[in-house]
Design a protein around this motif. Structure first.
Motif, PDB file in Angstrom:
ATOM      1  N   GLY A  54       0.789  -1.215   0.000  1.00 29.11           N
ATOM      2  CA  GLY A  54       0.000   0.000   0.000  1.00 29.11           C
ATOM      3  C   GLY A  54       0.827   1.274   0.000  1.00 29.11           C
ATOM      4  N   ALA A  55       2.159   1.135   0.126  1.00 33.29           N
ATOM      5  CA  ALA A  55       3.032   2.314   0.088  1.00 33.29           C
ATOM      6  C   ALA A  55       3.258   2.733  -1.366  1.00 33.29           C
ATOM      7  CB  ALA A  55       4.360   2.010   0.761  1.00 33.29           C
ATOM      8  N   ARG A  56       3.570   3.995  -1.550  1.00 34.67           N
ATOM      9  CA  ARG A  56       3.793   4.551  -2.889  1.00 34.67           C
ATOM     10  C   ARG A  56       5.290   4.704  -3.142  1.00 34.67           C
ATOM     11  NH1 ARG A  56       0.179   6.861  -5.859  1.00 34.67           N
ATOM     12  NH2 ARG A  56      -1.190   7.209  -4.080  1.00 34.67           N
ATOM     13  N   LEU A  57       5.738   4.258  -4.323  1.00 36.77           N
ATOM     14  CA  LEU A  57       7.145   4.429  -4.695  1.00 36.77           C
ATOM     15  C   LEU A  57       7.424   5.895  -5.013  1.00 36.77           C
ATOM     16  CD1 LEU A  57       7.699   1.371  -7.073  1.00 36.77           C
ATOM     17  CD2 LEU A  57       8.644   1.676  -4.775  1.00 36.77           C
ATOM     18  N   THR A  58       8.531   6.396  -4.493  1.00 35.21           N
ATOM     19  CA  THR A  58       8.914   7.776  -4.781  1.00 35.21           C
ATOM     20  C   THR A  58       9.795   7.877  -6.020  1.00 35.21           C
ATOM     21  OG1 THR A  58      10.818   7.611  -3.325  1.00 35.21           O
ATOM     22  CG2 THR A  58       8.767   8.423  -2.358  1.00 35.21           C
ATOM     23  N   SER A  59      10.257   6.750  -6.528  1.00 33.10           N
ATOM     24  CA  SER A  59      11.034   6.733  -7.767  1.00 33.10           C
ATOM     25  C   SER A  59      10.847   5.380  -8.425  1.00 33.10           C
ATOM     26  CB  SER A  59      12.520   6.999  -7.488  1.00 33.10           C
ATOM     27  OG  SER A  59      13.037   6.006  -6.625  1.00 33.10           O
ATOM     28  N   ALA A  60      11.165   5.312  -9.707  1.00 32.33           N
ATOM     29  CA  ALA A  60      11.015   4.057 -10.434  1.00 32.33           C
ATOM     30  C   ALA A  60      12.013   3.019  -9.922  1.00 32.33           C
ATOM     31  CB  ALA A  60      11.236   4.297 -11.926  1.00 32.33           C
ATOM     32  N   VAL A  61      11.629   1.749  -9.989  1.00 32.45           N
ATOM     33  CA  VAL A  61      12.548   0.657  -9.649  1.00 32.45           C
ATOM     34  C   VAL A  61      12.542  -0.354 -10.787  1.00 32.45           C
ATOM     35  CG1 VAL A  61      12.311   0.912  -7.147  1.00 32.45           C
ATOM     36  CG2 VAL A  61      10.786  -0.615  -8.356  1.00 32.45           C
ATOM     37  N   ARG A  62      13.671  -1.016 -10.955  1.00 32.13           N
ATOM     38  CA  ARG A  62      13.822  -2.037 -11.982  1.00 32.13           C
ATOM     39  C   ARG A  62      13.468  -3.413 -11.435  1.00 32.13           C
ATOM     40  NH1 ARG A  62      13.986  -0.584 -17.258  1.00 32.13           N
ATOM     41  NH2 ARG A  62      15.528   1.022 -17.671  1.00 32.13           N
ATOM     42  N   SER A  63      13.080  -4.295 -12.325  1.00 30.48           N
ATOM     43  CA  SER A  63      12.800  -5.674 -11.934  1.00 30.48           C
ATOM     44  C   SER A  63      14.025  -6.263 -11.239  1.00 30.48           C
ATOM     45  CB  SER A  63      12.457  -6.489 -13.187  1.00 30.48           C
ATOM     46  OG  SER A  63      12.215  -7.837 -12.847  1.00 30.48           O
ATOM     47  N   GLY A  64      13.809  -6.856 -10.071  1.00 32.05           N
ATOM     48  CA  GLY A  64      14.899  -7.462  -9.313  1.00 32.05           C
ATOM     49  C   GLY A  64      15.614  -6.516  -8.378  1.00 32.05           C
ATOM     50  N   GLU A  65      15.313  -5.218  -8.456  1.00 30.06           N
ATOM     51  CA  GLU A  65      15.975  -4.246  -7.577  1.00 30.06           C
ATOM     52  C   GLU A  65      15.455  -4.383  -6.158  1.00 30.06           C
ATOM     53  OE1 GLU A  65      16.437   0.616  -7.233  1.00 30.06           O
ATOM     54  OE2 GLU A  65      15.876  -0.288  -9.155  1.00 30.06           O
ATOM     55  N   LEU A  66      16.378  -4.379  -5.186  1.00 31.45           N
ATOM     56  CA  LEU A  66      15.991  -4.458  -3.785  1.00 31.45           C
ATOM     57  C   LEU A  66      15.293  -3.169  -3.362  1.00 31.45           C
ATOM     58  CD1 LEU A  66      19.197  -6.058  -2.230  1.00 31.45           C
ATOM     59  CD2 LEU A  66      17.018  -7.184  -2.724  1.00 31.45           C
ATOM     60  N   LEU A  67      14.263  -3.313  -2.537  1.00 32.96           N
ATOM     61  CA  LEU A  67      13.541  -2.144  -2.030  1.00 32.96           C
ATOM     62  C   LEU A  67      14.160  -1.681  -0.717  1.00 32.96           C
ATOM     63  CD1 LEU A  67       9.819  -3.127  -2.675  1.00 32.96           C
ATOM     64  CD2 LEU A  67      11.290  -1.659  -4.050  1.00 32.96           C
ATOM     65  N   THR A  68      14.299  -0.368  -0.583  1.00 33.65           N
ATOM     66  CA  THR A  68      14.766   0.215   0.674  1.00 33.65           C
ATOM     67  C   THR A  68      13.751   1.245   1.145  1.00 33.65           C
ATOM     68  OG1 THR A  68      15.984   2.054  -0.318  1.00 33.65           O
ATOM     69  CG2 THR A  68      17.162  -0.046  -0.106  1.00 33.65           C
ATOM     70  N   ASP A  69      13.906   1.658   2.394  1.00 33.03           N
ATOM     71  CA  ASP A  69      12.972   2.641   2.951  1.00 33.03           C
ATOM     72  C   ASP A  69      13.009   3.965   2.191  1.00 33.03           C
ATOM     73  OD1 ASP A  69      15.518   3.324   3.801  1.00 33.03           O
ATOM     74  OD2 ASP A  69      14.961   3.633   5.896  1.00 33.03           O
TER      75      ASP A  69
END
Length: 197
Positions: A54-69
């Motif tokens: 339910g959180a919104r990404l503040t920037s684009a991420v690529r497939s396989g990229e680790l998510l950080t806070d």
């Protein structure tokens, strides 16, 4: 007999390319084993599902990229920001909000008051309202939340005021808030990218 190395902890990664502004769902995430020695600071794991879903990404991420806070709206928006910066949500005109994305540097301007007509209502009687005032310089766009009915990052319709979250110096936050407290809408002037060192 050589001891079995401990299993690498599972961390959350993007299951596909995801755009900035995307609201995360379970289908957007995969769990991947990553040795603790190479995990980035603020990396999110399965225990963080409640904060991530339910959180919104503040920037684009690529497939396989680790998510950080730092990729999520909320407290992570100010990760790495200079000391003395605060996050501030400000209303901007729809057309202005359409110009900016997370990471952009902007100057924040308070437009002049609407021109006043003379008693006769003639065009020649318009009083000069003055120039716009810069209330914050070099602010950084942290987030451009979606408006209801919008297309993801932008407000629905061209002129509907939207909200942009900015990182501004603590001393400038009061000036920005003073404009918005009176119902004023701000204008963002997009700055060119910084030249490489």
């Amino acid at each position: 007999m050589r001891p079995t190395p401990p299993a690498a902890p599972l961390l959350l990664a993007a299951a596909a390319d995801l755009p900035a502004g995307h609201v995360l769902a379970a289908a957007d995430l995969v769990r991947v084993p990553v040795p603790a020695a190479v995990a980035p600071a603020g990396a999110l794991g399965p225990a963080d599902d409640g904060a991530v879903l339910g959180a919104r990404l503040t920037s684009a991420v690529r497939s396989g990229e680790l998510l950080t806070d730092a990729r999520l709206g909320g407290p992570g928006l100010l990760v790495g920001a200079p000391a003395g910066q605060v996050a501030l949500a400000v209303p901007v005109g729809g057309a202005t909000g359409a110009l900016v994305r997370a990471g952009d540097a902007v100057d924040v301007l308070a437009p002049p008051a609407a021109p006043a007509w003379d008693a006769g209502g003639s065009v020649d009687g318009i009083a000069a309202a003055g120039a716009a005032v810069v209330v914050a310089r070099g602010a950084v766009v942290l987030d451009v939340p979606a408006a209801a009915g919008g297309t993801g990052l932008l407000p629905a319709g061209g002129g509907t005021p939207g909200v942009v979250v900015l990182a501004v110096a603590r001393g400038e936050a009061a000036e920005v808030a003073a404009v918005t407290a009176t119902g004023g809408s701000l204008v963002l002037a997009l700055l060119p990218p910084a030249a490489p060192p």
